[in-house]
Design an enzyme around this catalytic site. Sequence first.
Site: not given
Ligand code: CO
Length: 214
Positions: A47, A49, A51, A103, A106
């Site tokens: 992803c 993302d 993090r 994750h 998400c």
């Molecule tokens: Co995500």
Amino acid sequence: MPNTTHITYESLLEGNKTFVAKTLDLDPEYFEQLALGQTPPVLWVGCADSRVPANQITNTKPGEIFVHRNIANVVVHSDMNLLSVLDYAVNVLGVKHVIVCGHYGCGGVIAAMGNKENGIVDNWLRHIKDVYRLHMAELDAITDNQKRTDRLVELNVIENVNNLASTTIVQNAWKNGKELSVHGWVYRLSTGFISDLKVSMKDNTKLEEVFRLK
Ligand code: CO
């Protein structure tokens, strides 16, 4: 939530200088060596993302993982970006493993479960709504919202492992006897741990007949 107020355009360039100095301190030839080429044994599909950075969470270094990231780690067989990365990874770099890592928590998956309009991204998240539709009976039976979201995160990974295995690239690799495995993982933001969903495939035995290239 991480405090990001100190991150500026300028601070990133300063950060780069610190990175170079620290790295050269440990190994004066580090960058010259890295510049010679790459032979990563793994392709990571994760992803976007901020993090979930592939290298940090697996304790690996530059040169060790080839990475593709998009919103909610979706594998679409007509996505030229993903296909180009996958083809290069498998047929040029010769990776032995492709890992789809989702994750929990998400934002893409959460948005896909909702009914609000979010803009262009809704067209991308439609793929996750399709995953929901495929597993609607199981998901609708989960009354706890959090648990239902977590399960869709897992199912989205599982479906995308299937999507990867069904690509002409992976199918040709297996047809030609190449050693190549696809795997599905989920990362938990709140603990830092990765779980293996144990849906790995190294050949067509777990894939529906219609997707097999013979
Ligand atoms: Co995500």
